[in-house]
Each structure stands twice: as C-alpha cells, then as structure tokens.
Design a protein around this motif. Structure first.
Motif, PDB file in Angstrom:
ATOM      1  N   TYR A  22     -69.739  16.310  23.724  1.00  0.00           N
ATOM      2  CA  TYR A  22     -68.871  15.760  22.733  1.00  0.00           C
ATOM      3  C   TYR A  22     -67.679  15.160  23.093  1.00  0.00           C
ATOM      4  O   TYR A  22     -67.273  15.769  24.454  1.00  0.00           O
ATOM      5  N   ARG A  23     -66.794  14.494  22.370  1.00  0.00           N
ATOM      6  CA  ARG A  23     -65.431  14.069  22.822  1.00  0.00           C
ATOM      7  C   ARG A  23     -64.524  15.400  22.507  1.00  0.00           C
ATOM      8  O   ARG A  23     -64.582  16.024  21.453  1.00  0.00           O
ATOM      9  N   VAL A  24     -64.067  15.927  23.550  1.00  0.00           N
ATOM     10  CA  VAL A  24     -63.048  17.046  23.206  1.00  0.00           C
ATOM     11  C   VAL A  24     -61.856  16.676  22.497  1.00  0.00           C
ATOM     12  O   VAL A  24     -61.147  15.617  22.711  1.00  0.00           O
ATOM     13  N   VAL A  38     -59.741  28.249  24.425  1.00  0.00           N
ATOM     14  CA  VAL A  38     -60.792  27.818  23.286  1.00  0.00           C
ATOM     15  C   VAL A  38     -60.588  26.349  23.371  1.00  0.00           C
ATOM     16  O   VAL A  38     -59.817  25.703  23.227  1.00  0.00           O
ATOM     17  N   VAL A  39     -61.671  25.536  23.557  1.00  0.00           N
ATOM     18  CA  VAL A  39     -61.859  24.342  23.633  1.00  0.00           C
ATOM     19  C   VAL A  39     -62.902  23.667  22.369  1.00  0.00           C
ATOM     20  O   VAL A  39     -63.792  24.221  21.891  1.00  0.00           O
ATOM     21  N   THR A  40     -62.262  22.886  21.544  1.00  0.00           N
ATOM     22  CA  THR A  40     -62.916  22.179  20.576  1.00  0.00           C
ATOM     23  C   THR A  40     -63.520  20.559  20.620  1.00  0.00           C
ATOM     24  O   THR A  40     -62.702  19.930  21.443  1.00  0.00           O
ATOM     25  N   GLU A  41     -64.812  20.516  20.328  1.00  0.00           N
ATOM     26  CA  GLU A  41     -65.341  19.061  20.636  1.00  0.00           C
ATOM     27  C   GLU A  41     -65.940  18.520  19.477  1.00  0.00           C
ATOM     28  O   GLU A  41     -66.474  19.266  18.558  1.00  0.00           O
ATOM     29  N   GLN A  43     -69.271  19.554  15.171  1.00  0.00           N
ATOM     30  CA  GLN A  43     -68.207  20.256  15.954  1.00  0.00           C
ATOM     31  C   GLN A  43     -68.769  21.381  16.633  1.00  0.00           C
ATOM     32  O   GLN A  43     -69.301  22.463  16.018  1.00  0.00           O
ATOM     33  N   ARG A  44     -68.402  21.516  17.839  1.00  0.00           N
ATOM     34  CA  ARG A  44     -68.557  22.962  18.607  1.00  0.00           C
ATOM     35  C   ARG A  44     -67.517  23.222  19.235  1.00  0.00           C
ATOM     36  O   ARG A  44     -66.510  22.338  19.587  1.00  0.00           O
TER      37      ARG A  44
END
Length: 602
Positions: free
Chosen positions: A404-406, A418-421, A429-430
């Motif tokens: 997905y788009r970060v 911690v990275v959210t996409e 949302q991951r």
C-alpha cells in the motif's frame, strides 16, 4: 444606486430550493429589502441610495450577555517541555478581529499570503505564552512581547531552557527567544523573517536556522498596464483527467509576485543574536537540520512554474548542506509534477517524504513509488523505503517494500520502527514492525484493519524525545514492548485508553481507560517506570484540564493531582440540558436529533 439580487427558479424546484427561496424572502423582510417577482423567479433587491443614513453605520455589538459568550477566551493549548518539568500554555483568541480579516491577501501558487507581513494570511496564532511547572502552582506569563503581536511556531530547545517563537506584527515577522528560567522574551534579530513556506528550527541548543527576507529586496513588482503577450499553455501529455486547485498562478505578473514574496536567504542565528548567512538563497520550502546538528536538508522550488498545480508540485531541488552552507549532497532533482494520475493514492515519482531518521545522527530517509505513482495501476508493490547515512557518498540502502502507500514512519532505534500504510480504494490500513539496521529481515505485520472501523483502532505509538530532541518510539526497558494511545471508540462513546503492546506475542495489556462521566486522554508518561502519566480530563460541566495520574491502583479521583485549573469559559450553559431524541416522520422514516433545553425546562 447599487442593487444586490438573490434569485432562484420556481419551476421544477425541490423542497430544499423552495425553502431557500422562502428563506431569501424572509431575509428581504428582515433587512428591509424590496421583494418582487419577475420571469418566474422570486427575487429581492437591497438598495443603497444617497439619502442620509438613519442609523450609525458602524459595527455594533450584541447584548453584554451574548458578547461575553462570543468573546470568552478559549482554553489554552499545552506543550510539554523536553525534560517534562514545564508546561507552555498557549493562549488564543476565540475570534479574529475585523481589522485582521481586512488585511490584504494575495493568492499565489496555492498559497495565501499577507504582503504586509510576508507570511501566511490565515494561520493559528497565540496571543500570550504562560510557563508553569508540572505542579499546582500558578503559571508565569512570559513578559517582553509587544502588545498586539501574534505568536506562531513555538519550539522548545532540546535542553528545555529556551523556546524560539515567530512574532508577527503589522510590519512583518521577527524571531524571538523565550528564556524559560525568567519567563521573559526578547527579539533575537531585527531582520525580517520570510515565514511564507518555512518556520525557524533548532540546529542545536544554541543555534537556530531561519529564512529571512533578502536585504535590499525593493518594492514588489507592479502589474503591467497591458500584458506583454497571451498566456500560452500547451498539453504535451494527451488527454487525461486532472484535479483542480484554488489560488494558482495565472500569468507572468503572478509569477513575479510569487518569486518576490517566496525568495528567502537562509542563515544561522545564535542565542546572542548573531546572524551568520549561509549563502543559500531561493524559493525555499522545507528546511530540516539533522538530529546531530551538522547538516541542513533544504528543498528549493524552481522553474518552470505551473498554472495547473500548486507549489508543492513545482520542480524541486533537494540538497544537503553543512553548517557553513557548503553543498554536501544533491539528494534529488524533481521535475514538474503536473500529470500525477487522478486516482486517490497517486503520488509524484522520485524521492518523496524526504526527511532525517529521528533516531540516527544524520541519516536521510525517503520513499519512492514502485507503480510510477499511479494508484490505478495493478501491481503487488506500491512503495519502497530507502536510507542513506552521512557523508552521503555511499549507495543508498533499500528497506522493505510495501503493498500500500506508506503514510508514516515512527522511528525507535536500529532494531525498532513502526511503518503505517494505507490503501484508499479498499480503506485498508496496515501497521508493520521493521528493523531499520536489518532491511533484509523484512517487515512483521502488527495490525491489518479497515481505516473506517474506529472500534478496532488499536491506537497510535506513544513517543518520547531522545537525546537529539526528536520524537521516537517509547520502548519498554527490555525493548520488547511499545505503548499505544487510542481514542477508544465504543458503543458508549469514545473512551480513550493506554495499552502496552508486546511486539513478539502481538498481545495488548490495558494500562488505563477513561471512565464516564469524564473524557480523559493520555498526554505523556512522567516517570521512567511508566506508572505516572500526564492526562487531560473534561466533562459536560468542566473544561479540559491537565492532571498527574497514577496508573496503578484505583481509577478514581484519588489517583489524580491537578496541574491546571482552567475555568469554564461558558458558565451560562452549565445547566442546559442536552439529550438525543428519536422520532418517526409522517412517511415512516426514523430521524434523530439533539435537543437542548434551557435551565429549568425539561
């Protein structure tokens, strides 16, 4: 004589349109308009004549009771010092004065600026600053600011001893410094800031980097009596849908004005007021000192400008300079981005979200799209993550890829981030756990949910300031756990919470949850053992106030120690009764609404 006409068609109108017409007719009666009917339309004219005015034409205030409600000061915003010893209370007005709304405004390249101050024409500002310790003792109002100044961009130094702030007055913007110990402020430099696209930033505890208006800039360019030629625009990319934006450049004179007001000189400012020019001049966008203070990341917007997109899509040059202003590294040369696909989630190609790793001395971090920036294109991978450490002579390091788009990265240390996409089309949302120093380890999935499902929101990672003064992940002593702060949506309403989350087992342990009838939210931990927190609590009768809360033990008033004692700005509404009512309309549709009853009714 001047006439203003309101009109709406009467044939084939909806109930809403008819209601609008009736409302306009009512306005006509209220403001002594002359209603008339013409050509199947209901119209009203407001007439001005040269007859003497019957009343004083100046602005008037309502009754004292209504004025007191409208002009009641808002509850201050709060900022916690890096050492967690002081609070900065940011006082603000409830409404801007008419004189402020009447100030001049230019709209250029997607920006709205005040030509008198060379800063934004509309922005949140503060009227006063108050410093207080994290105790119940009274605060100290910061002295030294001139009357009527607007305060913006307050920023703590890493050691918590000073606060830099921008002061705006009728003649422009200036750089000011607050001494925390004495609660006093003084002007650092008489040279005018250029606050249109940048804000001052701390390089270290004794140095600030800021953008200034170039010396001897002269007067702004005058509009030509007649254009030198037509505005020529050419489409070389074929037909494709495009988004529209307000306040864009429209002609060569707009370009000249934009360059005049956006051009800035970069300089370092010491705490004693000495200004050291860096020799960096241009249409400066973002400026970001590295955490160790040895480098400055600068974005400069360049030609050709566009009449279709705002400044953040103009060609850009992203460079790294040392403290003397010397060019160390050209990170990217980005072309004009007029043809970003229209699908939600599309981005420009090339490096984006270029920033510094918050947990490293001087390491660049950025993202690049793997789908040519086109969210409408079917592909497995969307974004890749890269880093590059000083002195920026070696190759960049490729991190994990994401489907997905970060949307954001929260740094911790070499082993924790911690990275959210997010993917707009599916609303998925991951959240991933990664080790920045070991990109080959890949990413571990922590959460996968619908971004629309507020009930399932696990919360956001709690951060703390590190030795560089940057916000990083707050880790447990064994570095196996992080902390999550959430709004806590539930059938009973929002109940904010604080959780401890185990990165190995992926299990949460609840440390605290807000309890009715109060709405209380977590602000920060106040001790290393994570047993005392700063929270903000309010209720229907009480305004937001800050408290020191013991997390262990009883969740009641005995666990709370008040820090602030803000009073209710609207005591007139204390006894107003509010309730949610539901009713069935005549056609069977169920409706609901909020009913407010005055004191003594109901």
């Amino acid at each position: 004589m001047v006439a203003i006409v309101f009109a709406s068609q009467t044939v084939g109108r909806s109930r809403f349109q008819i209601a609008n017409a009736l409302h306009r007719a009512q306005l006509a009666r209220m403001f002594r308009l002359t209603p008339f009917r013409t050509g199947g339309a209901i119209s009203a004219c407001l007439l001005w004549s040269t007859l003497p005015a019957q009343d004083d034409p100046t602005y008037r205030l309502p009754s004292a009771a209504l004025t007191a409600i409208v002009e009641a000061p808002l509850t201050p915003l709060v900022s916690v010092s890096p050492d967690k010893q002081h609070l900065l209370l940011l006082e603000r007005s409830s409404w801007p004065p008419v004189a402020e709304l009447a100030e001049p405004e230019l709209r250029l390249a997607g920006l709205r600026l005040n030509p008198a101050t060379n800063g934004p024409s509309r922005e949140l500002y503060y009227t006063a600053l108050v410093l207080k310790r994290l105790t119940d003792e009274p605060g100290r109002r910061v002295s030294g600011f001139p009357r009527g100044g607007r305060l913006t961009n307050p920023a703590w130094s890493r050691d918590g001893r000073h606060i830099v702030v921008t002061l705006t007055h009728a003649r422009g913007q200036e750089l000011w410094l607050v001494e925390v110990t004495s609660a006093s402020a003084h002007r650092l430099s008489s040279r005018a800031l250029n606050g249109l696209m940048t804000a001052p930033a701390w390089v270290d505890d004794k140095t600030i980097v800021a953008s200034f208006i170039p010396d001897n800039r002269g007067a702004p360019p005058l509009a030509p009596a007649a254009p030198a030629g037509p505005v020529v625009q050419e489409n070389l990319g074929g037909k494709r849908p495009a988004r529209t934006y307000p306040d864009l450049l429209a002609n060569a004179h707009d370009e000249s004005l934009f360059e005049f007001y956006a051009r800035a000189d970069l300089a370092l400012v010491a705490l004693d007021g000495r200004v050291t020019p860096l020799g960096i001049r241009g249409l400066l966008g973002e400026l970001a000192p590295s955490p160790d203070g040895n480098y400055i990341l600068v974005t400069t917007w360049t030609r050709p400008y566009s009449y279709f997109v705002p400044v953040d899509r103009f060609p850009a040059r992203i460079t790294v300079h040392d403290r003397a202003g010397k060019l160390i590294h050209t990170m990217a040369e980005l072309p004009l981005a007029e043809n970003i696909p229209i699908a939600n989630g599309s981005v420009r190609t090339g490096p984006r979200q270029v920033t510094w790793r918050a947990d490293a001395p001087a390491t660049l971090s950025w993202l690049e799209a793997l789908d040519d920036g086109d969210a409408g294109r079917e592909t497995v991978w969307r974004d890749a993550w890269f880093t590059q450490a000083a002195p920026f002579t070696g190759p960049s390091v490729a991190g994990p890829k994401f489907g997905y788009r970060v949307s954001g990265i929260t740094w911790g240390d070499d082993e924790h981030a911690v990275v959210t996409e997010l993917w707009w089309k599916t609303r998925r949302q991951r959240t991933w756990f990664v080790a920045p120093a070991r990109p080959e380890a890949g990413a571990t999935l922590l959460f996968d949910r619908s971004s629309e499902d507020r009930y399932a929101n696990p919360g956001s990672p709690v951060t703390t300031r590190n030795a560089y003064g940057r916000s990083v992940l707050l880790l447990s002593a064994d570095k196996r756990k992080i902390y999550l702060d959430g709004a806590g949506a539930s059938p009973e309403g929002d109940r904010p919470f604080l959780d401890e989350f185990d990165l190995t087992t992926k299990q949460s342990r609840r440390l605290w949850r807000s309890q009715a009838p109060y709405y209380e939210s977590f602000v920060a931990f106040l001790d290393e053992a994570r047993t005392v927190a700063l929270t903000q609590r309010e209720s229907e009768q009480e305004p937001p106030n800050l408290f020191r809360r013991r997390l262990a033990g009883a969740n009641d008033a005995s666990a709370l120690t008040p820090i602030t004692r803000f009073t209710n700005p609207y005591p007139q509404f204390n006894d107003v009764k509010k309730e949610l009512i539901a009713y069935r309309r005549a056609d069977g549709v169920m409706l609901s609404g909020t009913l407010y009853l005055p004191p003594g009714r109901g």
